[in-house]
Design a protein around this motif. Sequence first.
Motif, PDB file in Angstrom:
ATOM      1  N   PRO A 151       0.805  -1.238   0.000  1.00 56.44           N
ATOM      2  CA  PRO A 151       0.000   0.000   0.000  1.00 56.44           C
ATOM      3  C   PRO A 151       0.832   1.280   0.000  1.00 56.44           C
ATOM      4  CG  PRO A 151      -0.824  -1.585   1.622  1.00 56.44           C
ATOM      5  CD  PRO A 151       0.487  -2.099   1.133  1.00 56.44           C
ATOM      6  N   ARG A 152       2.043   1.234   0.521  1.00 53.81           N
ATOM      7  CA  ARG A 152       2.834   2.464   0.575  1.00 53.81           C
ATOM      8  C   ARG A 152       3.295   2.905  -0.813  1.00 53.81           C
ATOM      9  NH1 ARG A 152       8.438   1.767   0.791  1.00 53.81           N
ATOM     10  NH2 ARG A 152       9.158  -0.412   0.692  1.00 53.81           N
ATOM     11  N   HIS A 153       3.194   2.010  -1.803  1.00 54.36           N
ATOM     12  CA  HIS A 153       3.561   2.368  -3.173  1.00 54.36           C
ATOM     13  C   HIS A 153       2.359   2.870  -3.988  1.00 54.36           C
ATOM     14  CE1 HIS A 153       7.738   0.963  -3.174  1.00 54.36           C
ATOM     15  NE2 HIS A 153       7.321  -0.060  -2.426  1.00 54.36           N
ATOM     16  N   TRP A 154       1.167   2.813  -3.410  1.00 56.74           N
ATOM     17  CA  TRP A 154      -0.013   3.279  -4.140  1.00 56.74           C
ATOM     18  C   TRP A 154       0.021   4.803  -4.257  1.00 56.74           C
ATOM     19  CZ3 TRP A 154      -4.336   0.127  -1.207  1.00 56.74           C
ATOM     20  CH2 TRP A 154      -4.108  -1.240  -1.433  1.00 56.74           C
ATOM     21  N   ARG A 155      -0.292   5.290  -5.413  1.00 59.48           N
ATOM     22  CA  ARG A 155      -0.311   6.743  -5.653  1.00 59.48           C
ATOM     23  C   ARG A 155      -1.763   7.220  -5.635  1.00 59.48           C
ATOM     24  NH1 ARG A 155       4.111   9.163  -7.329  1.00 59.48           N
ATOM     25  NH2 ARG A 155       2.942  10.664  -8.592  1.00 59.48           N
ATOM     26  N   LEU A 156      -2.278   7.371  -4.424  1.00 61.78           N
ATOM     27  CA  LEU A 156      -3.694   7.716  -4.262  1.00 61.78           C
ATOM     28  C   LEU A 156      -3.987   9.135  -4.744  1.00 61.78           C
ATOM     29  CD1 LEU A 156      -4.397   6.140  -0.750  1.00 61.78           C
ATOM     30  CD2 LEU A 156      -4.864   5.197  -3.022  1.00 61.78           C
ATOM     31  N   THR A 157      -3.078  10.054  -4.510  1.00 63.01           N
ATOM     32  CA  THR A 157      -3.319  11.437  -4.932  1.00 63.01           C
ATOM     33  C   THR A 157      -3.437  11.536  -6.453  1.00 63.01           C
ATOM     34  OG1 THR A 157      -2.077  12.232  -3.013  1.00 63.01           O
ATOM     35  CG2 THR A 157      -2.446  13.785  -4.823  1.00 63.01           C
ATOM     36  N   ALA A 158      -2.505  10.890  -7.152  1.00 59.99           N
ATOM     37  CA  ALA A 158      -2.564  10.911  -8.616  1.00 59.99           C
ATOM     38  C   ALA A 158      -3.808  10.199  -9.122  1.00 59.99           C
ATOM     39  CB  ALA A 158      -1.311  10.256  -9.199  1.00 59.99           C
ATOM     40  N   THR A 159      -4.199   9.091  -8.465  1.00 63.66           N
ATOM     41  CA  THR A 159      -5.390   8.355  -8.890  1.00 63.66           C
ATOM     42  C   THR A 159      -6.647   9.208  -8.734  1.00 63.66           C
ATOM     43  OG1 THR A 159      -4.336   6.274  -8.244  1.00 63.66           O
ATOM     44  CG2 THR A 159      -6.725   6.258  -8.545  1.00 63.66           C
ATOM     45  N   VAL A 160      -6.777   9.876  -7.596  1.00 61.70           N
ATOM     46  CA  VAL A 160      -7.949  10.734  -7.370  1.00 61.70           C
ATOM     47  C   VAL A 160      -7.983  11.890  -8.373  1.00 61.70           C
ATOM     48  CG1 VAL A 160      -9.030  12.304  -5.718  1.00 61.70           C
ATOM     49  CG2 VAL A 160      -8.120  10.101  -4.935  1.00 61.70           C
ATOM     50  N   ALA A 161      -6.808  12.461  -8.665  1.00 57.95           N
ATOM     51  CA  ALA A 161      -6.761  13.552  -9.643  1.00 57.95           C
ATOM     52  C   ALA A 161      -7.212  13.080 -11.019  1.00 57.95           C
ATOM     53  CB  ALA A 161      -5.345  14.118  -9.715  1.00 57.95           C
ATOM     54  N   HIS A 162      -6.813  11.878 -11.410  1.00 62.44           N
ATOM     55  CA  HIS A 162      -7.238  11.350 -12.707  1.00 62.44           C
ATOM     56  C   HIS A 162      -8.716  10.961 -12.700  1.00 62.44           C
ATOM     57  CE1 HIS A 162      -3.384  11.494 -14.646  1.00 62.44           C
ATOM     58  NE2 HIS A 162      -2.802  10.785 -13.693  1.00 62.44           N
ATOM     59  N   ILE A 163      -9.242  10.536 -11.552  1.00 65.55           N
ATOM     60  CA  ILE A 163     -10.678  10.253 -11.463  1.00 65.55           C
ATOM     61  C   ILE A 163     -11.478  11.526 -11.707  1.00 65.55           C
ATOM     62  CG2 ILE A 163     -12.528   9.612  -9.880  1.00 65.55           C
ATOM     63  CD1 ILE A 163     -10.643   7.577  -8.624  1.00 65.55           C
ATOM     64  N   GLN A 164     -11.030  12.609 -11.106  1.00 61.35           N
ATOM     65  CA  GLN A 164     -11.725  13.878 -11.327  1.00 61.35           C
ATOM     66  C   GLN A 164     -11.625  14.312 -12.780  1.00 61.35           C
ATOM     67  OE1 GLN A 164     -10.201  17.127  -9.051  1.00 61.35           O
ATOM     68  NE2 GLN A 164     -11.690  18.611  -9.822  1.00 61.35           N
TER      69      GLN A 164
END
Length: 376
Positions: A151-164
């Motif tokens: 999980p520490r390698h997941w890029r949640l910020t980038a994923t959320v930005a692309h979802i938007q």
Amino acid sequence: MPSEWIARHDQTVTLKGEWTLANYRYIKAALNHSETRTELGKPTGATVSLDAITRLDTAGAILIIELIGVEKAQAVADWAAELPKEQQALLVRIAEAMEAPLDVDPPSYSRISQALASVGQHMAGLWSQQRQLLAFIGLVVATLFHLALRPRHWRLTATVAHIQQSGLNAVPIVALLTFMVGAVVAFLGATVLQDFGATIYTIDLVAFSFLREFGVLLAAILLAGRTASAFTAQIGAMKSNEEIDALQAQGLDPIELLVLPRVMAMLISLPMLAFVGMLSGLAGGAMVTSLSLDISLTQFMATLQKDVSVTHFLVGLSKAPVFAFVIAVIGCLEGFKVSGSAQSVGEHTTSSVVQSIFMVILIDAVAALFFMEMGW
């Protein structure tokens, strides 16, 4: 004019030393400043001796052939038998190459042959393209499984930005388009079914078409044109600016940083947009049936609940993740193919849109046949 490479004795010009690339410039200068070339060109001029040559390579052989002529070089075995066989073969081979014409007329082919060659070239290119796509899909899936338990390698910020960017910002256009298409389908259904006195089945037509096909298909095609092109342009610009090379130089994985957030965002966004498209299409159909067929919204919802099972909704929604994965992978792959020019970015952006739409329609057709055979 005696020198390290050329010596003159009466009517004999002796070439000596190492006629190699390392000495090419000096030998060339010595030949230009001597009268040897002019004397050898006369019918009764001096003869040439190659006995004293210790080393000979391609560059030196070219100078010798320019000095004595192509025809004499081809017959070197007749007048310079003492020259080693390897050096004789080198002079003959280069003389033959210098004698061959530089301008070769291209072969002429018939129109049928050219058409078949063009078809073969395009098919070979298509096969290579599909192999690259399968290889890239394997690389993305392998990286995804590798990071699933980290999980520490997941890029949640980038994923959320692309979802938007790819999902939420596309909701208005998807809703508007599917609403209008739903209205058109209802108009066509009402026009045809009215002749048979079965206008009530317009509700079933709109429901089946949008829950199974149009809702997810229109959303996928819109994202193929809107989001796949954006992915290609973004990654292609990074490739042109050598930003991807900089990431690799730092030991970072471009698939992990650039591809997986976009793929995950598409896997979340497209099912959501497909659901919005289904509701909007049904709303467009309900509006037309209410205004043109005097079918109230209550009757529309009752008929929908009675005749249409949830299976059709699940069948349509099950195709959304597949479409999303294919669109995202194609868009990212074409971005990595970009070379260092703006023209290449435009070409691969166009290619990503065309490939994405083609693959979405192809997969939808195969899925429709599969679900029909399964009776779903």
